[in-house]
Design a protein around this motif. Structure first.
Motif, PDB file in Angstrom:
ATOM      1  N   TRP A  63      11.980   1.958  -2.179  1.00  0.00           N
ATOM      2  CA  TRP A  63      11.737   2.764  -3.372  1.00  0.00           C
ATOM      3  C   TRP A  63      12.851   3.778  -3.520  1.00  0.00           C
ATOM      4  O   TRP A  63      13.804   3.812  -2.720  1.00  0.00           O
ATOM      5  CB  TRP A  63      10.352   3.398  -3.374  1.00  0.00           C
ATOM      6  N   TRP A  64      12.726   4.629  -4.524  1.00  0.00           N
ATOM      7  CA  TRP A  64      13.772   5.612  -4.795  1.00  0.00           C
ATOM      8  C   TRP A  64      13.164   6.818  -5.498  1.00  0.00           C
ATOM      9  O   TRP A  64      11.993   6.813  -5.854  1.00  0.00           O
ATOM     10  CB  TRP A  64      14.894   4.993  -5.630  1.00  0.00           C
ATOM     11  N   THR A 113       0.816  -1.212   0.000  1.00  0.00           N
ATOM     12  CA  THR A 113       0.000   0.000   0.000  1.00  0.00           C
ATOM     13  C   THR A 113       0.853   1.266   0.000  1.00  0.00           C
ATOM     14  O   THR A 113       0.302   2.362   0.090  1.00  0.00           O
ATOM     15  CB  THR A 113      -0.924   0.039   1.230  1.00  0.00           C
ATOM     16  N   ALA A 114       2.193   1.125  -0.118  1.00  0.00           N
ATOM     17  CA  ALA A 114       3.030   2.325  -0.062  1.00  0.00           C
ATOM     18  C   ALA A 114       4.327   2.228  -0.838  1.00  0.00           C
ATOM     19  O   ALA A 114       4.864   3.258  -1.247  1.00  0.00           O
ATOM     20  CB  ALA A 114       3.346   2.673   1.400  1.00  0.00           C
ATOM     21  N   MET A 115       4.875   1.029  -1.022  1.00  0.00           N
ATOM     22  CA  MET A 115       6.218   0.887  -1.600  1.00  0.00           C
ATOM     23  C   MET A 115       6.334  -0.397  -2.408  1.00  0.00           C
ATOM     24  O   MET A 115       5.482  -1.276  -2.318  1.00  0.00           O
ATOM     25  CB  MET A 115       7.283   0.851  -0.486  1.00  0.00           C
ATOM     26  N   GLY A 116       7.459  -0.498  -3.141  1.00  0.00           N
ATOM     27  CA  GLY A 116       7.805  -1.736  -3.787  1.00  0.00           C
ATOM     28  C   GLY A 116       8.214  -2.768  -2.750  1.00  0.00           C
ATOM     29  O   GLY A 116       8.666  -2.425  -1.654  1.00  0.00           O
ATOM     30  N   THR A 128      17.678   9.528  -4.819  1.00  0.00           N
ATOM     31  CA  THR A 128      17.657   9.215  -3.400  1.00  0.00           C
ATOM     32  C   THR A 128      16.977   7.856  -3.258  1.00  0.00           C
ATOM     33  O   THR A 128      16.085   7.524  -4.038  1.00  0.00           O
ATOM     34  CB  THR A 128      16.899  10.282  -2.588  1.00  0.00           C
ATOM     35  N   PHE A 129      17.409   7.072  -2.267  1.00  0.00           N
ATOM     36  CA  PHE A 129      16.978   5.676  -2.149  1.00  0.00           C
ATOM     37  C   PHE A 129      16.686   5.331  -0.685  1.00  0.00           C
ATOM     38  O   PHE A 129      17.262   5.916   0.227  1.00  0.00           O
ATOM     39  CB  PHE A 129      18.085   4.727  -2.624  1.00  0.00           C
ATOM     40  N   HIS A 130      15.811   4.332  -0.501  1.00  0.00           N
ATOM     41  CA  HIS A 130      15.609   3.796   0.844  1.00  0.00           C
ATOM     42  C   HIS A 130      15.133   2.358   0.773  1.00  0.00           C
ATOM     43  O   HIS A 130      14.564   1.935  -0.234  1.00  0.00           O
ATOM     44  CB  HIS A 130      14.591   4.635   1.622  1.00  0.00           C
ATOM     45  N   PHE A 131      15.390   1.607   1.849  1.00  0.00           N
ATOM     46  CA  PHE A 131      14.771   0.289   1.990  1.00  0.00           C
ATOM     47  C   PHE A 131      14.608  -0.038   3.466  1.00  0.00           C
ATOM     48  O   PHE A 131      15.324   0.475   4.327  1.00  0.00           O
ATOM     49  CB  PHE A 131      15.569  -0.804   1.267  1.00  0.00           C
TER      50      PHE A 131
END
Length: 407
Positions: free
Chosen positions: A358-359, A338-341, A364-367
């Motif tokens: 996601w990125w 419901t919000a991210m890969g 810019t990136f996050h996991f």
């Protein structure tokens, strides 16, 4: 609790020094956290390419986070669902009347669009999991140019209606790629979601996010690059023929004049530090682990973020979209909650199955990896998007980080 060994810390420090010395990418930050605390943060390079006088990037540096904005807006919508102010089944047309008229394109790449009316009502659940059919146009796509809708003039009298008219491109209805709920398309869903949040709450997205997500975590972010924000902002860089250039307005950007901004784009409008984004990710990990104090969303909402929502066709489409990351393991399967890969498989030596990530367009990136109990961010500022050198460095930081975790 996940912890970084002394040798792991040294390896990350060495990687930072090497990346700075090679100067293949602009200045950057990398940070990581366990469920309980930050376990590493580093930065390297200058705010502007080739300009030491611009100052070094640090943990307080502000980035144009582009599509990393989506996570915060989806969290906002999930809060409203929890409060009973909207439901997953709520039709979007209840809030934005133009969504009563939707059409499905026969071929978005055609010179002249032909279309047919939809049979399905677009609902909140469809824009949360990107099965709405709303899309970023790929005809004439250039990696150094954001979709035209983001560059559209801001109409302060009727901002949402004006934006919707831009999306319609003269058609009798809002164009979609497929019936809502039947596949995945990366596009305007989060922007529409942000408008819905504003309409339901009677607040601007800027105000709602500040009061309900940012301030409770003692972090900050804004849609307005004011002079005070700009003092902390990392300059964009541009890669031409393999070489890095300082930013000189090589391509148009979305509106950045605070006096002209009338729309808060939930799909990509926030300016924020990666340090603060990491604090947000740690809080979300804590919610999932049942350890958060004053959680901003419920554990049930967190389960939805990490629960695959796409059918087989949708999963294939988002996996194909992510294939631009040439450092993603081959045959990787991607989902969306419901919000991210979501990673449907382990990435050897890196994140585990079930990782949400996601990125953003400017890199810019996050996991968040609940199985390992860690989250991480990486940020630089470079156009065109999909830069292979940046993806390579991000993968190296991730691999080095995981190798340095205590067994």
């Amino acid at each position: 609790m996940a912890a970084l060994t002394q040798s792991g810390r040294k390896a990350l420090d060495s990687l930072t020094a090497r990346v700075v010395g090679e100067a293949k990418i602009p200045g950057f930050v990398f940070g990581a956290t366990s469920v309980d605390e930050e376990i590493y943060f580093t930065s390297g390079g200058y705010n502007a390419v080739g300009r030491p006088e611009s100052g070094k990037i640090n943990e307080d540096s502000v980035f144009m986070i582009c599509s990393q904005t989506k996570l915060l807006v989806h969290l906002a919508a999930l809060q409203l669902v929890e409060q009973g102010k909207i439901t997953f089944e709520s039709p979007i047309s209840d809030y934005i009347p133009e969504f009563s008229d939707l059409v499905i394109l026969d071929d978005q790449m055609a010179d002249v669009w032909t279309y047919k009316p939809t049979k399905t009502v677009m609902r909140l659940k469809h824009i949360l999991n990107f099965t709405s059919g709303l899309f970023y146009p790929f005809k004439g796509y250039k990696p150094d140019k954001q979709p035209d809708g983001y560059a559209a003039a801001h109409d302060k009298k009727n901002p949402v209606s004006h934006f919707v008219s831009v999306l319609k491109c003269g058609l009798p209805g809002i164009p979609l790629l497929f019936e809502p709920g039947t596949s995945f398309a990366y596009g305007w869903s989060s922007d529409i979601l942000g408008f819905v949040v504003e309409i339901v709450t009677g607040q601007s997205l800027e105000t709602y996010l500040a009061e309900n997500i940012l301030k409770p975590l003692s972090i900050s972010g804004t849609f307005y690059p004011t002079p005070d924000v700009r003092k902390k902002m990392v300059d964009l860089a541009y890669r031409r023929d393999g070489k890095l250039e300082a930013w000189a307005n090589q391509v148009p950007l979305p509106e950045q004049d605070p006096e002209r901004i009338a729309l808060h784009f939930g799909g990509g409008g926030l300016y924020m530090s990666m340090k603060d984004y990491l604090i947000l990710l740690r809080h979300l990990l804590q919610i999932k682990a049942g350890k958060a104090k004053s959680p901003i969303v419920s554990q049930e909402s967190m389960r939805g973020i990490f629960e695959p929502a796409l059918n087989e066709e949708g999963s294939a489409m988002v996996s194909r979209f992510m294939s631009m990351d040439t450092n993603m393991p081959k045959d990787s399967k991607i989902q969306w909650g419901t919000a991210m890969g979501l990673c449907e498989t382990d990435w050897p030596g890196r994140r585990k199955k079930g990782t949400a990530f996601w990125w953003g367009w400017a890199h810019t990136f996050h996991f968040m990896d609940p199985a390992t109990g860690v989250a991480a961010v990486f940020g630089t500022q470079l156009i065109p998007t999909g830069d292979h050198e940046v993806f390579k460095v991000v993968a190296e930081f991730e691999e080095t980080f995981y190798a340095g975790l205590a067994k």
